[in-house]
Each structure stands twice: as C-alpha cells, then as structure tokens.
Scaffold this active site. Structure first.
Site, mmCIF file in Angstrom:
data_model
loop_
_atom_site.group_PDB
_atom_site.id
_atom_site.type_symbol
_atom_site.label_atom_id
_atom_site.label_comp_id
_atom_site.label_asym_id
_atom_site.label_seq_id
_atom_site.Cartn_x
_atom_site.Cartn_y
_atom_site.Cartn_z
ATOM 1 N N ASP A 146 0.929 -1.226 0.074
ATOM 2 C CA ASP A 146 0.038 0.248 -0.151
ATOM 3 C C ASP A 146 0.782 1.568 0.256
ATOM 4 O OD1 ASP A 146 -3.055 0.617 0.469
ATOM 5 O OD2 ASP A 146 -1.792 2.075 1.888
ATOM 6 N N GLU A 167 0.995 5.921 0.966
ATOM 7 C CA GLU A 167 0.128 7.223 0.825
ATOM 8 C C GLU A 167 1.220 7.771 -0.568
ATOM 9 O OE1 GLU A 167 -2.763 6.949 2.115
ATOM 10 O OE2 GLU A 167 -1.853 5.143 3.453
ATOM 11 N N HIS A 219 -5.549 4.247 6.655
ATOM 12 C CA HIS A 219 -4.979 5.302 5.671
ATOM 13 C C HIS A 219 -3.658 5.108 6.365
ATOM 14 C CE1 HIS A 219 -8.891 6.063 4.476
ATOM 15 N NE2 HIS A 219 -9.451 6.400 5.465
ATOM 16 N N ASP A 245 -3.290 -0.045 6.634
ATOM 17 C CA ASP A 245 -4.079 -0.925 5.568
ATOM 18 C C ASP A 245 -3.227 -2.466 4.996
ATOM 19 O OD1 ASP A 245 -5.333 1.620 6.105
ATOM 20 O OD2 ASP A 245 -4.776 2.379 4.082
#
Length: 565
Positions: free
Chosen positions: A12, A14, A151, A156
């Site tokens: 994942d 960000e 998040h 995640d």
C-alpha cells in the site's frame, strides 16, 4: 505453483495526490505473506520533495514535517524492490499502486516492475457482488478486521493481507482455485461466470427484508418445513438480518450450508435490546436450533458466598443461591475465577478459613501461622472482625480499589526485582479481578439486595429513555419512555415502579439455572452499557416515592415531584 507455495507481497502507498505524473509517493508499506502467514514487513516514509497537501494530512495524518528528513524515493524504491523480489504484488486497486511505483521508477531511471499482480478490488467484485461497497474500509468492517493505522501504508497493507486470506479460502472452497495461475486468471474472469446468489436468498432479500420493523428483537431462520435452523437477537432487526443475507458468498462453510436451507424468517420485536438478549437465550434453550452453537443449555455458574449470618463470616463459592441469610455476589465465569477471588480475599483481608468446630474450640490453625487469618478463635473480637467484613463487602461490590492498587504495587516490585514470572502472574490475576469487580461495581449490592432502576439513554435514540427495573438481582421489565414524558406515561412509570418495588414482596427462596443465567446476561449488558446508564438504587426500607422522584430526575427534560408529593 500452488497458492500455499507462493509469496505474496501485499503493498500500500500513501501519496500526495491521485495523479502519478504530477504527485509523489510519501510512504510505502508492505507485508510478505506465505501460506496465509505474514513473515516479514516493510515500512518507510518517503520525502516527496514537495509539501503534503492539507487534505492528505487530514486523511493520513502525515505532515510535511514528518517526511522532511525522510529519504528520497531513489533511496527507498531499491529497498522495496529487494523486499518484493519475485513475489506477486498484491494491492487493493493494484492499478493505482503500480502506476505510482512505475512512474517513480522511471523518474530515477530504473526499470519498471514486471512482477505478477493481484488486485483485491477485482476479487471483491467477483466474490462479493452483494456487498454495497468494495472499498478497503467496507471490507474491513464486513470481515470485522481490526485495522491498526487506517490510512497509513503498513496498516492498510496488513488489512489487505487479511482480506486476501479470506478471498483465497473462499476461492478454494467455492471455485476450486488452488494454483497461482488460476488465481491470477480469476481476477479477470467475467462476472457472468461467477456463481450467482441462489434464488431463495434473492427472494428473502426482496420480499421479506423490506418488511422487517426497525426495532430490537429476536429472529428465527427456518427451513421449508418450518423447523428453526438458527435463532438470533438484534439491536436493530433490519441491520442484523441484512448482514446475514448480504455477501453470503463469502460466509464460512457452516453458515453457507445453513443459508442454503433457509426458506423463511420470522421475528418477534421487543422494546429493548436487553429483552431481546433474554428472549434469545430462552428460545435457543427451548428449541435448540441446529446451527446455534452457544446457549443451548443452562449452566450452573458459580457465585461468591459471604456467610454474613455467622458472627465470624467466611467466604466461599457455590452454584446455588439459597435463602440462608448469606450474601451472594456474581455470578463469575467459572470455578477458576471463583477460587481466585476467594483466594484474594483470604490473602488480603484474612477472613477465617477454619470450620465452626475448630473456631469454637479456640484451636489456632495453619492459616493463622501463615498470617492468613485475623485469629478470631483467640481474639474473640466480633466488632473488629465486622470491620474487616465491611471492607470485604466494599471490595466485592467494586467500591474499594485498594486491593487492586496493592496488587499493582506488588507487580511493580516483582518486575523491579527481575521476578518477571511473578509479575506476569500478578498482572493476569489483577486484570481478571478488575473485570469481575467492575461488573459488581455497577450493581453495588449482593444479588438478593440488588434493587434498582437503570435509566438508559442510547446515543442513537435521543427521542427516548428506557427504564430497566431490577428486583432481587433479576430483570423484571423495561419501560420505554418517549421524550418528553406525557402525564399518562409518567403515571404508568410510577405505577410500575410501585408494583415492582413493593416492600411486602417476598424474596425468592432459591434461584433456578435460568435465573442465574439471566442474572449473568443482565450483568454483561449493564457492564457493556455502563457509560450510558444511570442507576437509581433502592433499599426495601426506603420510600418508593423518593426513588420514583430520582428516576424522573434522571430522565432528560423531566422535573420530578418532591418525595411524598
């Protein structure tokens, strides 16, 4: 290659935005999974060399200051690539993550990724067509996944790895997908080839669920001949029943087998959730549906017994509540917990543990030599002993926290002395004891002397208050009070309170297994809702009018009459 032999790297990112060509990666998180087990983790903040937008900070909690001293992407991606190796790259919406990774790789002049990829969004669309949303948050809610760090990249990634494990299990059971090749093909399979929901499930969804009333209650799922298969309770019947018949494709094998047989659903509404809990317990034990595993029979839960009828009381535990003048507390979960509490009382309060014959003979016993007894056989001071008993009563009703404080201090001393096993033992005992006493604190009385009105305001129901009446430790009835109370409703509330809290009512001579079970269920419910409750306790020697005035004062928007008016 079988799925069990493959390595999945669940990833994942960000990012500072949603456009790979214009925005940048600011965190990478990944977990390496083999045969359903996480074997390694990777997490690194990345300096995106630009400010983090406020909307991104609000969502992720990552600020420009946090990434200012982080390494740039050219230093992070080689480490991530080494972590990835030749594993299968898994992500929730793989196209997003892969596009950002490849864009950053091109910027630093490196080759783009060539790993096989697996998208859990694609799998969700094929395996959970009945689920209203396929986002990671909705899947985490559906599978009851506790996400630590939502998040944030690693949190995640961890949640996505759990979703992947559930999908792999469902694919093996329903579609006989056991190889990596078949798994990768399935994510691109057309929706028409995925098995549809059975017609009888669709019929229940379309014809039955719309008629379910928005109220607490108990529901019964039945087969074609009307035999109950499963009985359940609900705080809100529509929500609970929809959860059974939504995304049934991903349910466990036992539940899917049950749902294949369900042809009708009946329900009984109740005024409150507590009544639904008690009604569910009674009906399961009476009808014993095949697919209910818990609550199929009554258990003899142990109670703590303080023999206050004796001049020098002792503490023990028993499975029966008798009208013998003793005080009973509980019930507790099992005999181990009962023995633990009895032992704690013996060590900290030093009540006598000898039998009456030895006491009357004045014979000093082993517990006195161990400093585990106040030695009433020698001191013959009933007043001093009564003071100790009062402390025990305060302890058993959760009003005296000094024992827990002393156990905390002993645990710390053991830890300081490097006696870690002793410290761990004290910690575990203290945690168990704290949970038991917190439940007793809410009642604040022995079982037979627990008379109270519990005013409950549910956060999602500002238009009403529920008054739960408890007598002799048992649930008597619930009174729903729409706000504000009308004069008629106020009169009804007062009449019911006068009836339930009648000083001339004889206490029960004994408690049945059903009584003991329902006392335990009441205790659990009160403990779970303790922040939403206000308890108005009553003593049989007190005026009922004063109690009723206190109840009305606890109901928002009411101005109670003065006692006796």
């Amino acid at each position: 290659m079988t799925i069990a032999d493959a390595t999945f790297v669940v990833t994942d990112l960000e990012t500072t935005g949603t456009t790979p060509d214009d925005d940048r990666i600011m965190e990478v998180g990944a977990v390496k999974v083999q045969d359903g087990t996480v074997i390694d983790r990777f997490q690194q903040l990345v300096n995106p060399q630009e400010s983090v937008p406020g909307r991104i900070t609000k969502m992720t909690g990552i600020t420009t200051g946090m990434v200012f001293e982080a390494p740039p992407v050219k230093d992070v991606l080689p480490d991530y690539r080494a972590f990835l190796g030749d594993g299968i790259l898994v992500a929730h919406n793989t196209s997003f993550d892969v596009s950002f990774l490849n864009a950053e790789l091109r910027r630093i002049g490196d080759e783009t990724l060539s790993n096989d990829t697996l998208c859990t969004v694609r799998l969700a669309r094929r395996l959970l067509p009945g689920l209203d949303s396929k986002g990671l948050g909705r899947l985490a809610q559906f599978y009851d996944i506790d996400v630590d760090g939502r998040h944030r990249a690693l949190g995640d990634a961890e949640a996505t790895s759990v979703v992947l494990r559930r999908f792999v299990s469902q694919l093996a059971f329903e579609h006989e997908v056991e190889t990596v090749e078949a798994l990768l093909r399935f994510q691109h399979q057309s929706y028409q080839t995925v098995r549809e929901v059975p017609g009888h499930i669709e019929s229940i969804r379309d014809e039955v669920l719309p008629d379910v009333p928005d109220a607490p209650g108990v529901y019964v799922m039945k087969n074609s001949s009307g035999t109950p298969l499963y009985i359940g309770k609900a705080k809100r019947l529509p929500d609970r029943l929809r959860s059974h018949f939504t995304a049934v494709e991903s349910s466990g094998a036992r539940k899917r087998k049950m749902l294949q047989k369900v042809r009708s659903v009946d329900w009984t509404t109740t005024d409150t959730e507590l009544e639904a809990i008690l009604l569910e317990s009674r009906r399961i034990k009476a009808e014993k549906p095949r697919y209910n595993r818990a609550q199929r029979r009554y258990y003899n839960r142990p109670f703590l017994r303080l023999d206050t009828a004796h001049e020098y009381p002792t503490i023990s535990w028993t499975r029966r509540l008798e009208a013998d003048g003793a005080e009973y507390y509980g019930p507790v979960r099992n005999t181990e917990q009962a023995e633990m509490v009895v032992d704690v009382v013996g060590r900290f309060f030093q009540l006598r543990e000898c039998d009456d014959e030895r006491l009357h003979l004045g014979q000093r016993c082993l517990y006195a030599d161990m400093d585990r007894c106040t030695v009433p056989c020698e001191t013959e001071d009933p007043e001093a002993y009564a003071t100790v008993v009062e402390r025990v009563q305060a302890f058993l009703t959760g009003q005296d926290q000094r024992v827990l404080d002393e156990m905390q201090a002993r645990m710390q001393r053991a830890s300081d002395d490097l006696k870690f096993e002793k410290a761990a033992e004290l910690r575990d005992t203290r945690e168990q004891l704290e949970r038991i006493l917190e439940k007793q604190r809410v009642a604040a009385a022995p079982v037979r002397e627990h008379h109270a009105a519990l005013v409950h305001r549910a956060p999602n129901r500002p238009d009403r208050a529920d008054v739960i009446l408890v007598r002799f430790g048992r649930f008597e009835e619930s009174i729903v009070c729409p706000l504000p109370l009308s004069p008629e409703q106020r009169t009804h509330l007062r009449e019911r309170c006068r009836s339930v809290f009648d000083a001339d009512t004889d206490p029960p001579t004994t408690f049945s297994k059903r009584d003991a079970t329902e006392i335990r269920l009441l205790s659990h419910w009160v403990y779970a809702h303790r922040e939403e409750l206000r308890a108005i306790r009553w003593n049989s020697g007190e005026s009922r009018e004063g109690m009723m005035a206190a109840i009305e004062s606890a109901i928002p928007g009411q101005v109670a009459d003065r006692p006796g008016s």
